[in-house]
Write a protein that holds these residues in place. Structure first.
Motif, PDB file in Angstrom:
ATOM      1  N   LEU A   1       2.237  18.666   2.537  1.00 54.66           N
ATOM      2  CA  LEU A   1       1.905  17.524   1.680  1.00 54.66           C
ATOM      3  C   LEU A   1       0.569  17.683   0.953  1.00 54.66           C
ATOM      4  CD1 LEU A   1       3.133  14.451   3.745  1.00 54.66           C
ATOM      5  CD2 LEU A   1       4.237  15.585   1.821  1.00 54.66           C
ATOM      6  N   SER A   2      -0.468  18.103   1.666  1.00 51.76           N
ATOM      7  CA  SER A   2      -1.779  18.212   1.023  1.00 51.76           C
ATOM      8  C   SER A   2      -1.745  19.216  -0.113  1.00 51.76           C
ATOM      9  CB  SER A   2      -2.846  18.605   2.046  1.00 51.76           C
ATOM     10  OG  SER A   2      -2.523  19.841   2.654  1.00 51.76           O
ATOM     11  N   GLU A   3      -1.065  20.331   0.078  1.00 44.12           N
ATOM     12  CA  GLU A   3      -0.955  21.341  -0.983  1.00 44.12           C
ATOM     13  C   GLU A   3      -0.179  20.804  -2.174  1.00 44.12           C
ATOM     14  OE1 GLU A   3       0.916  25.832  -1.705  1.00 44.12           O
ATOM     15  OE2 GLU A   3       0.771  24.991   0.321  1.00 44.12           O
ATOM     16  N   MET A   4       0.926  20.091  -1.900  1.00 46.94           N
ATOM     17  CA  MET A   4       1.744  19.557  -2.988  1.00 46.94           C
ATOM     18  C   MET A   4       1.034  18.429  -3.726  1.00 46.94           C
ATOM     19  SD  MET A   4       5.602  19.685  -1.394  1.00 46.94           S
ATOM     20  CE  MET A   4       6.346  19.557  -3.028  1.00 46.94           C
TER      21      MET A   4
ATOM     22  N   ALA B   1     -10.069  16.529   4.511  1.00 49.35           N
ATOM     23  CA  ALA B   1     -11.001  15.605   5.152  1.00 49.35           C
ATOM     24  C   ALA B   1     -11.503  14.551   4.170  1.00 49.35           C
ATOM     25  CB  ALA B   1     -12.184  16.370   5.744  1.00 49.35           C
ATOM     26  N   ASP B   2     -11.391  14.833   2.871  1.00 49.19           N
ATOM     27  CA  ASP B   2     -11.870  13.895   1.855  1.00 49.19           C
ATOM     28  C   ASP B   2     -10.845  12.803   1.549  1.00 49.19           C
ATOM     29  OD1 ASP B   2     -14.168  15.366   1.694  1.00 49.19           O
ATOM     30  OD2 ASP B   2     -13.570  16.484  -0.097  1.00 49.19           O
ATOM     31  N   PHE B   3      -9.634  12.929   2.086  1.00 50.74           N
ATOM     32  CA  PHE B   3      -8.560  11.976   1.792  1.00 50.74           C
ATOM     33  C   PHE B   3      -7.841  11.573   3.079  1.00 50.74           C
ATOM     34  CE2 PHE B   3      -9.164  14.075  -2.238  1.00 50.74           C
ATOM     35  CZ  PHE B   3      -8.847  13.119  -3.192  1.00 50.74           C
ATOM     36  N   ARG B   4      -7.238  10.397   3.018  1.00 49.39           N
ATOM     37  CA  ARG B   4      -6.265  10.006   4.041  1.00 49.39           C
ATOM     38  C   ARG B   4      -4.895  10.020   3.369  1.00 49.39           C
ATOM     39  NH1 ARG B   4      -8.433   5.524   8.341  1.00 49.39           N
ATOM     40  NH2 ARG B   4     -10.651   6.075   8.285  1.00 49.39           N
TER      41      ARG B   4
ATOM     42  N   GLU C   1     -11.384   9.182   1.269  1.00 50.99           N
ATOM     43  CA  GLU C   1     -12.007   8.631   2.475  1.00 50.99           C
ATOM     44  C   GLU C   1     -13.163   7.690   2.109  1.00 50.99           C
ATOM     45  OE1 GLU C   1     -12.624   7.788   6.391  1.00 50.99           O
ATOM     46  OE2 GLU C   1     -10.975   8.956   5.531  1.00 50.99           O
ATOM     47  N   ALA C   2     -13.856   7.970   1.012  1.00 48.05           N
ATOM     48  CA  ALA C   2     -14.960   7.099   0.593  1.00 48.05           C
ATOM     49  C   ALA C   2     -14.462   5.698   0.264  1.00 48.05           C
ATOM     50  CB  ALA C   2     -15.674   7.705  -0.618  1.00 48.05           C
ATOM     51  N   ASP C   3     -13.278   5.600  -0.360  1.00 46.54           N
ATOM     52  CA  ASP C   3     -12.699   4.291  -0.674  1.00 46.54           C
ATOM     53  C   ASP C   3     -12.302   3.550   0.599  1.00 46.54           C
ATOM     54  OD1 ASP C   3     -13.041   5.086  -3.259  1.00 46.54           O
ATOM     55  OD2 ASP C   3     -10.912   5.107  -3.797  1.00 46.54           O
ATOM     56  N   ILE C   4     -11.766   4.289   1.563  1.00 42.60           N
ATOM     57  CA  ILE C   4     -11.377   3.688   2.839  1.00 42.60           C
ATOM     58  C   ILE C   4     -12.603   3.088   3.531  1.00 42.60           C
ATOM     59  CG2 ILE C   4     -10.461   4.141   5.139  1.00 42.60           C
ATOM     60  CD1 ILE C   4      -8.261   4.354   3.146  1.00 42.60           C
ATOM     61  N   GLN C   5     -13.675   3.854   3.589  1.00 39.09           N
ATOM     62  CA  GLN C   5     -14.880   3.388   4.281  1.00 39.09           C
ATOM     63  C   GLN C   5     -15.491   2.178   3.577  1.00 39.09           C
ATOM     64  OE1 GLN C   5     -15.745   4.387   7.289  1.00 39.09           O
ATOM     65  NE2 GLN C   5     -13.940   5.739   7.167  1.00 39.09           N
ATOM     66  N   TRP C   6     -15.439   2.171   2.248  1.00 37.57           N
ATOM     67  CA  TRP C   6     -15.947   1.016   1.504  1.00 37.57           C
ATOM     68  C   TRP C   6     -15.127  -0.233   1.827  1.00 37.57           C
ATOM     69  CZ3 TRP C   6     -13.462  -1.627  -2.676  1.00 37.57           C
ATOM     70  CH2 TRP C   6     -14.241  -2.613  -3.270  1.00 37.57           C
ATOM     71  N   ALA C   7     -13.816  -0.088   1.858  1.00 38.27           N
ATOM     72  CA  ALA C   7     -12.949  -1.229   2.155  1.00 38.27           C
ATOM     73  C   ALA C   7     -13.217  -1.773   3.551  1.00 38.27           C
ATOM     74  CB  ALA C   7     -11.486  -0.826   2.009  1.00 38.27           C
ATOM     75  N   LEU C   8     -13.417  -0.887   4.513  1.00 36.75           N
ATOM     76  CA  LEU C   8     -13.677  -1.326   5.883  1.00 36.75           C
ATOM     77  C   LEU C   8     -14.989  -2.095   5.986  1.00 36.75           C
ATOM     78  CD1 LEU C   8     -12.561   1.849   7.893  1.00 36.75           C
ATOM     79  CD2 LEU C   8     -11.322  -0.315   7.639  1.00 36.75           C
ATOM     80  N   GLN C   9     -15.954  -1.740   5.142  1.00 41.20           N
ATOM     81  CA  GLN C   9     -17.242  -2.435   5.173  1.00 41.20           C
ATOM     82  C   GLN C   9     -17.161  -3.857   4.622  1.00 41.20           C
ATOM     83  OE1 GLN C   9     -20.843  -0.058   3.999  1.00 41.20           O
ATOM     84  NE2 GLN C   9     -19.320   1.570   3.691  1.00 41.20           N
ATOM     85  N   LEU C  10     -16.070  -4.168   3.913  1.00 44.03           N
ATOM     86  CA  LEU C  10     -15.898  -5.544   3.436  1.00 44.03           C
ATOM     87  C   LEU C  10     -15.637  -6.497   4.596  1.00 44.03           C
ATOM     88  CD1 LEU C  10     -13.616  -4.906   0.311  1.00 44.03           C
ATOM     89  CD2 LEU C  10     -16.073  -5.441   0.321  1.00 44.03           C
ATOM     90  N   PHE C  11     -15.121  -5.950   5.702  1.00 41.86           N
ATOM     91  CA  PHE C  11     -14.838  -6.742   6.899  1.00 41.86           C
ATOM     92  C   PHE C  11     -15.431  -5.996   8.097  1.00 41.86           C
ATOM     93  CE2 PHE C  11     -11.524  -7.466   3.756  1.00 41.86           C
ATOM     94  CZ  PHE C  11     -11.528  -8.847   3.652  1.00 41.86           C
TER      95      PHE C  11
END
Length: 338
Positions: A99-102, A109-112, A136-146
């Motif tokens: 999947l990651s290659e496709m 590590a930079d993506f989920r 992953e940066a977007d994920i961490q930002w979203a988690l910081q909202l809550f």
């Protein structure tokens, strides 16, 4: 497409953190599992912007009537990658490893990455898999909202895909044997999907939205952003040429997608449903309908659920389509098996 942390949720708030404003809904599962969930509350909150790197993220405070124990978050996903992939035969661990290659990702590590199998192939028939990769940066930002307490994050997904989850509960369910399309038109990112006999046959993400139209109106008329929004929302001025010019590249891609899908699947799209703030515009609808030659229907994501009295404030009446992603995030969570 969710990244799950817990299971067995019966009371959830779905939050769509979009450029045009934060949409939030609260859904409760009914004791009778055969009936649709109940909409307890809905609200349109001010937009949130990503702060400069290194700056603190302010928690998102929800009104008391929207404070469930858990929250499912939908993000615009401007940097997210979304692809509908096909694999010959049955899906297996080998497919997952590719999947990651496709997806064209060098550093996983930079993506989920998450995926959903839409149809399972056998022998010479193809399996269709919808794959999404969120930075992953977007994920961490979203988690910081809550960051603590309630509501606690349950899942994170891309807003356009959350809208498709909501669409499945409404128009797709009503047209199980037909081919129908949906356009989720956001401020910065839009999605088009086509469902053939209830299965997603095409999903496309576009880095284009209503902000491009507002920018053209603002530049051509020499007005500020607030005035441009008022002009577009008012509907008293003929803006058909502005919409036509700004949307031309987007429209061409819609037409290409429609023609490709109809040839490949040997089908005919019967109707296009739309959601998003700008889709209520007469000029927007005229441009899309003239290009695609199909009936355009603004759909209401609240229609399939039971609505508690007072759940939808009067100021939101007529703006229901903007809540498709929030509804999809919440409903998808209630559908997660315990």
């Amino acid at each position: 497409m969710k990244f799950n942390f817990k299971r067995g949720v019966a009371d959830i708030v779905g939050v769509d953190v979009a450029a045009g404003g934060v949409k939030a809904v609260r859904l409760k599962r009914n004791p009778d599992s055969t009936t649709a969930p109940t909409l307890v509350a809905a609200a349109l909150l001010p937009a949130i912007t990503l702060p400069p790197e290194g700056s603190p993220v302010l928690p998102l405070l929800l009104p008391k009537n929207l404070s469930a124990r858990q929250v499912s978050i939908a993000l615009t996903g401007k940097s997210a990658l979304v692809k509908l992939l096909s694999f010959m035969g049955k899906t297996d661990a080998t497919m997952e490893a590719q999947l990651s290659e496709m997806m064209g990702i060098d550093k996983t590590a930079d993506f989920r990455i998450s995926y959903r199998i839409l149809s399972e192939g056998h022998g010479r028939t193809e399996s269709k898999v919808l794959v999404v990769a969120i930075p992953e940066a977007d994920i961490q930002w979203a988690l910081q909202l809550f960051p603590s307490g309630f509501p606690a994050p349950y899942s994170i997904e891309v807003s356009g895909l959350a809208s498709l989850s909501s669409f499945l509960q409404g128009p797709v369910f009503q047209h199980k044997e037909d081919t129908v399309g949906v356009i989720d038109f956001g401020a910065e990112v839009s999605f088009m999907a086509i469902f053939n006999k209830s299965v997603a046959a095409l999903v496309r993400k576009f880095d284009f939205g209503s902000n491009a139209i507002l920018a053209r109106v603002q530049k051509s008329m020499g007005v500020d952003a607030a005035t441009a929004l008022e002009i577009v929302s008012g509907g008293s001025i003929d803006l058909s040429q502005f919409f036509t010019d700004a949307m031309d590249p987007f429209i061409k891609q819609l037409v290409i997608s429609r023609d490709f899908l109809e040839r490949r699947e040997n089908c005919r799209i019967s109707r296009i449903y739309v959601s998003g703030g700008a889709t209520a515009s007469r000029d927007w609808n005229a441009v899309v309908q003239n290009a695609l030659g199909l009936p355009i229907t603004l759909w209401d994501p609240f229609e399939p659920v039971t609505i508690q009295p007072g759940a939808i404030p009067d100021e939101l009446k007529g703006r229901e389509s903007r809540f498709s992603a929030a509804m999809g995030a919440a409903w998808g969570t209630l559908d997660t098996p315990p």
